[in-house]
Enzyme design. Structure first.
Site, PDB file in Angstrom:
ATOM      1  N   SER A 111      70.799  80.346  40.745  1.00 10.39           N
ATOM      2  CA  SER A 111      71.450  80.084  42.022  1.00 10.39           C
ATOM      3  C   SER A 111      70.930  81.059  43.084  1.00 10.39           C
ATOM      4  O   SER A 111      69.776  80.964  43.473  1.00 10.39           O
ATOM      5  CB  SER A 111      72.973  80.125  41.868  1.00 10.39           C
ATOM      6  OG  SER A 111      73.623  79.617  43.006  1.00 10.39           O
ATOM      7  N   HIS A 152      72.493  73.521  42.447  1.00 12.85           N
ATOM      8  CA  HIS A 152      73.716  72.710  42.348  1.00 12.85           C
ATOM      9  C   HIS A 152      73.535  71.350  43.029  1.00 12.85           C
ATOM     10  O   HIS A 152      74.464  70.802  43.613  1.00 12.85           O
ATOM     11  CB  HIS A 152      74.921  73.456  42.934  1.00 12.85           C
ATOM     12  CG  HIS A 152      74.963  74.900  42.613  1.00 12.85           C
ATOM     13  ND1 HIS A 152      75.015  75.368  41.309  1.00 12.85           N
ATOM     14  CD2 HIS A 152      74.931  76.012  43.404  1.00 12.85           C
ATOM     15  CE1 HIS A 152      75.022  76.698  41.322  1.00 12.85           C
ATOM     16  NE2 HIS A 152      74.961  77.107  42.579  1.00 12.85           N
TER      17      HIS A 152
END
Length: 197
Positions: A111, A152
């Site tokens: 991330s 994501h």
């Protein structure tokens, strides 16, 4: 250069990460008790022979240099990418990481840790709030890859809805080489090849 850039972890992360792993956790320094932060720390701890957690903002430059030098792998954890880049620049860890990775040190990140490895974190401004690091005004990343990771991308993780992902692509897709990754996906780069795993 050897990189593993994940949206959030990867089911086979243990096949890539081993030995002494330096775990840089500044991106989630305000969220250490959050389930995602605990799950990530546990997964990397299980993959590593020795896990060395390090909060850059609480470390002096010589400790940062020593820990980077003694690690087999540098893992930069998830969280807020603006907070992360701000700390990297303030501590000089951005330069230390860049030098180590160019010399062959394995860099892995999830991330925020994956986004910061690209040329800029600007496209993440729709996903994360730049106000978490108000003094950060220059968004150049570590430049390990020409891709800006958009994590994501499945659009079902926390605040990262499909609308947020779509707006990111619409706003920044022409200017930046965006690479959308779903949780469980990663980009693996090893000198001559880049593969999506």
């Amino acid at each position: 250069m050897k990189l593993l850039l994940a949206s959030f972890l990867h089911p086979d992360i243990g096949d890539y990460i081993s030995g002494r792993v330096l775990y840089i956790d500044d991106a989630a320094s305000e969220m250490r008790k959050a389930p995602f932060a605990q799950a990530e720390l546990k997964a990397i701890g299980e993959a590593a022979e020795t896990l060395v957690p390090l909060t850059l903002s609480q470390s002096n430059p010589s400790d940062i240099q020593n820990e980077i030098a003694s690690a087999n792998c540098i893992y930069v954890a998830s969280g807020d990418v603006f907070r992360l880049l701000d700390v990297l620049k303030k501590t000089g860890a951005d330069r230390a990481l860049t030098e180590a990775v160019k010399q062959g040190k394995f860099y892995a990140g999830s991330s925020a840790g994956a986004v910061v490895a690209g040329p800029s974190i600007e496209p993440a401004s729709i996903m994360d709030d730049s106000k978490t690091a108000p003094q950060l005004t220059e968004y150049t990343g570590l430049n390990f890859t020409p891709h800006v990771i958009v994590p994501h991308a499945q659009g079902t993780t926390g605040p990262y809805s499909i609308e947020v992902i779509s707006k990111t692509v619409e706003t920044y897709g022409r200017e930046w080489n965006l690479l959308l990754l779903r949780d469980g996906q990663a980009l693996f780069i090893d000198d001559e090849k880049s593969i999506l795993i």
